[in-house]
Write an enzyme that holds these catalytic residues in place. Structure first.
Site, short mmCIF file in Angstrom:
data_model
loop_
_atom_site.label_atom_id
_atom_site.label_comp_id
_atom_site.label_asym_id
_atom_site.label_seq_id
_atom_site.Cartn_x
_atom_site.Cartn_y
_atom_site.Cartn_z
N ASP A 121 -20.74 -33.56 -18.59
CA ASP A 121 -21.51 -33.69 -19.82
C ASP A 121 -22.42 -32.51 -20.10
O ASP A 121 -22.97 -32.40 -21.18
CB ASP A 121 -22.35 -34.98 -19.78
CG ASP A 121 -21.45 -36.19 -19.80
OD1 ASP A 121 -20.43 -36.13 -20.51
OD2 ASP A 121 -21.75 -37.17 -19.11
N HIS A 161 -24.36 -36.83 -10.04
CA HIS A 161 -23.26 -37.78 -10.17
C HIS A 161 -23.24 -38.68 -8.95
O HIS A 161 -23.52 -38.23 -7.85
CB HIS A 161 -21.92 -37.04 -10.30
CG HIS A 161 -20.84 -37.89 -10.88
ND1 HIS A 161 -20.06 -38.70 -10.11
CD2 HIS A 161 -20.44 -38.07 -12.17
CE1 HIS A 161 -19.22 -39.34 -10.90
NE2 HIS A 161 -19.43 -39.00 -12.15
N1 CMC Z 1 -32.38 -34.97 -12.52
C1 CMC Z 1 -33.35 -35.07 -11.59
N2 CMC Z 1 -33.22 -35.81 -10.46
C2 CMC Z 1 -32.07 -36.48 -10.29
C3 CMC Z 1 -31.02 -36.41 -11.23
C4 CMC Z 1 -31.21 -35.63 -12.38
N3 CMC Z 1 -30.26 -35.53 -13.31
N4 CMC Z 1 -29.99 -37.18 -10.80
C5 CMC Z 1 -30.38 -37.71 -9.64
N5 CMC Z 1 -31.63 -37.28 -9.32
C6 CMC Z 1 -32.37 -37.60 -8.09
C7 CMC Z 1 -32.91 -39.02 -8.17
O1 CMC Z 1 -34.23 -39.05 -8.68
C8 CMC Z 1 -32.87 -39.44 -6.72
O2 CMC Z 1 -33.99 -38.88 -6.06
P1 CMC Z 1 -34.66 -39.66 -4.83
O3 CMC Z 1 -33.60 -39.77 -3.77
O4 CMC Z 1 -35.80 -38.78 -4.44
O5 CMC Z 1 -35.08 -41.00 -5.36
C9 CMC Z 1 -31.63 -38.75 -6.16
O6 CMC Z 1 -31.43 -37.60 -7.03
C10 CMC Z 1 -30.37 -39.60 -6.20
O7 CMC Z 1 -30.22 -40.11 -7.51
P2 CMC Z 1 -29.74 -41.58 -7.86
O8 CMC Z 1 -30.27 -41.95 -9.21
O9 CMC Z 1 -30.07 -42.48 -6.72
O10 CMC Z 1 -28.20 -41.36 -7.91
P3 CMC Z 1 -27.15 -42.28 -8.64
O11 CMC Z 1 -25.88 -42.04 -7.98
O12 CMC Z 1 -27.65 -43.68 -8.75
O13 CMC Z 1 -27.16 -41.69 -10.15
C11 CMC Z 1 -26.56 -40.50 -12.06
C12 CMC Z 1 -26.18 -40.86 -10.65
C13 CMC Z 1 -25.39 -39.77 -12.74
C14 CMC Z 1 -26.85 -41.76 -12.89
C15 CMC Z 1 -27.81 -39.59 -12.04
O14 CMC Z 1 -27.52 -38.41 -11.33
C16 CMC Z 1 -28.34 -39.26 -13.42
O15 CMC Z 1 -29.10 -40.05 -13.99
N6 CMC Z 1 -27.94 -38.09 -14.00
C17 CMC Z 1 -28.29 -37.75 -15.36
C18 CMC Z 1 -27.39 -38.50 -16.32
C19 CMC Z 1 -26.00 -37.91 -16.37
O16 CMC Z 1 -25.82 -36.70 -16.47
N7 CMC Z 1 -25.00 -38.81 -16.34
C20 CMC Z 1 -23.60 -38.41 -16.51
C21 CMC Z 1 -22.76 -38.75 -15.34
S1 CMC Z 1 -21.15 -37.95 -15.46
C22 CMC Z 1 -20.38 -38.73 -16.76
C23 CMC Z 1 -19.92 -40.09 -16.42
O17 CMC Z 1 -19.09 -40.22 -15.49
O18 CMC Z 1 -20.34 -41.04 -17.09
#
Ligand code: CMC
Length: 430
Positions: free
Chosen positions: A364, A306
């Site tokens: 989720d 998140h």
């Molecule tokens: N699985 C594997 N690696 C992950 C995941 C994951 N679910 N989430 C983040 N990472 C890694 C990502 O690859 C990155 O690694 P690095 O620093 O080496 O590049 C690091 O963790 C930080 O991730 P980010 O994408 O920069 O973080 P963000 O804040 O931009 O993204 C997120 C947050 C929710 C989009 C992401 O964690 C994700 O795609 N999760 C899966 C989708 C999900 O479950 N979304 C629901 C969110 S809760 C409901 C809502 O509020 O909508």
């Protein structure tokens, strides 16, 4: 306003900027005059360090895993209250008295029907249309029904529009579902509570008596409370940005629904369940954990991670408890998906990659299993999220409209395209 300031130095020139303090949480450096003083913008793709607004509605402490609606912890609201009480709280800022609650419930209930002409919109869709696509279209279409009657500068009309949206979302969501399975629409029944009414509109058929299961209704109501608001997330920011131009509120909510649909946001519950189904059995988990960790593989563990929570999502804890309650009530002793989910969570929480990046289960991760057990198809999961989040979007939209300092949202950019160049006629181009 705090007397604190922050000084930054740009090209050797020091600029003093005011610091604003909230009631809790990080303070913000007010950079609204920065461009005038330095000729520079700030750069923050994805808004990771930028507060786009001041708000009194919802507070998240991502490090501690805390979520408050108007100051009240989410677990207390989910345990003791109901969804319409949460709606009242988000909209008005205080918990209602018994009389206020009864009046609010009555007013919402009296707006549950949609214009009969709406039925015709549905027949324009293919049966296999995704219900989120239908929701974007139908909620947007509501603006055509209430355009001239919605003067957003009038607080009374704003509240009527808010009531209409909270009341009509379950009706439209149920219609989207019924249409997709080829069953007749079920009209709302106003002596039922909000969530029981929704369950009935989804699962009743004219040929049989439908009895609402109070355990399932309570569980779904709690799921709605958990999803009601989440401060300045992508869809809420979309609603605020759309609304900042003075656009029709129903159209703004339709924009929020469109944004919510994405798999990184509300679409994650559907994606998480599909992932659990794809994994299938616990012995395949290590393979998927390895894929999630592989930089060259786009696969992510859906329902994990998140932007704000760097600790266990407090909603996920309540969700997990609700999952067990629902499965117990339905007599589902062994759900292979739940087995995979529990084991996957255990493995990921101990894995160095997830620990180091502070990736915990989010809401989720368990919601899909619960909704599936209740009888909802995966394509409806995000629709239920949209139904519940509507009140948050509206509360945030109203707060923005009421803010005297509100202006149209207009982000700036760092331009990296071609500099000025003169037009070359077609004949002169090589
Ligand atoms: N699985 C594997 N690696 C992950 C995941 C994951 N679910 N989430 C983040 N990472 C890694 C990502 O690859 C990155 O690694 P690095 O620093 O080496 O590049 C690091 O963790 C930080 O991730 P980010 O994408 O920069 O973080 P963000 O804040 O931009 O993204 C997120 C947050 C929710 C989009 C992401 O964690 C994700 O795609 N999760 C899966 C989708 C999900 O479950 N979304 C629901 C969110 S809760 C409901 C809502 O509020 O909508």
């Amino acid at each position: 306003m705090s007397s604190k300031t922050s000084t930054i130095t740009v090209d050797g020139k020091s600029v003093e900027l005011p610091v604003k303090e909230g009631t809790i949480g990080p303070s913000v450096i007010d950079i609204s005059k920065l461009y005038g003083q330095t000729g520079m913008f700030t750069y923050d793709p994805g808004f990771t360090s930028t507060a786009a607004t001041e708000s009194k509605i919802t507070y998240i402490d991502g490090d501690k895993g805390i979520l408050l609606y108007r100051g009240y912890p989410i677990d207390q609201l989910a345990e003791h209250g109901d969804f319409l009480e949460t709606c009242y709280l988000l909209l008005y800022g205080e918990l209602p008295t018994a009389a206020q609650k009864a009046d609010f419930d009555y007013r919402v209930t009296r707006h549950t029907m949609v214009h009969d002409q709406m039925n015709r919109f549905f027949t324009g869709f293919r049966r296999d249309a995704h219900p989120m696509a239908i929701m974007v279209a139908c909620v947007g279409a509501l603006s055509a029904f209430y355009h001239d009657s919605t003067d957003i500068s009038d607080p009374h009309q704003r509240m009527i529009a808010s009531m209409r949206m909270i009341a009509k979302m379950p009706t439209l969501a149920a219609m989207a579902y019924k249409y997709s399975i080829g069953q007749p629409f079920v009209y709302p029944q106003n002596d039922l509570d909000y969530t029981s009414n929704f369950l009935r509109m989804c699962f009743a058929v004219p040929a049989e008596e439908y009895k609402v299961n109070p355990v399932l209704s309570r569980a779904l109501d709690r799921i709605f409370i958990l999803h009601a608001d989440h401060e300045q997330n992508a869809s809420t920011s979309t609603v605020r940005l759309a609304g900042s131009s003075g656009a029709n509120p129903f159209a703004c909510i339709a924009a929020g629904i469109a944004c919510l649909w994405g798999p990184a946001h509300g679409g994650a519950n559907e994606a998480a369940l599909k992932m659990l189904e794809e994994i299938g059995t616990p012995d395949r988990i290590p393979m998927y954990i390895a894929k999630a960790k592989d930089k060259n593989d786009p696969f992510r563990l859906m329902g994990f991670g998140h932007r704000v929570y760097k600790n266990y999502d407090p909603r996920a804890r309540i969700m997990q408890k609700t999952t067990h309650e629902v499965l117990n009530e339905l007599g589902i002793k062994d759900d292979p998906l739940l087995d995979v989910a529990i084991e996957l969570e255990q493995i990921a929480l101990k894995d160095e990659y997830f620990v180091e990046k502070k990736l915990y289960p989010n809401i989720d991760f368990y919601s899909g299993i619960t909704l599936k057990a209740m009888g909802f198809p995966t394509s409806m999961f995000t629709v239920l999220f949209a139904l519940a989040r509507t009140v948050g979007w509206i509360a945030q939209w109203s707060e923005m409209i009421e803010d005297p300092s509100q202006r149209i949202g207009r982000p700036r950019q760092l331009y990296t395209g071609a500099p000025h160049r003169d037009y070359v006629t077609l004949a002169q181009r090589g």
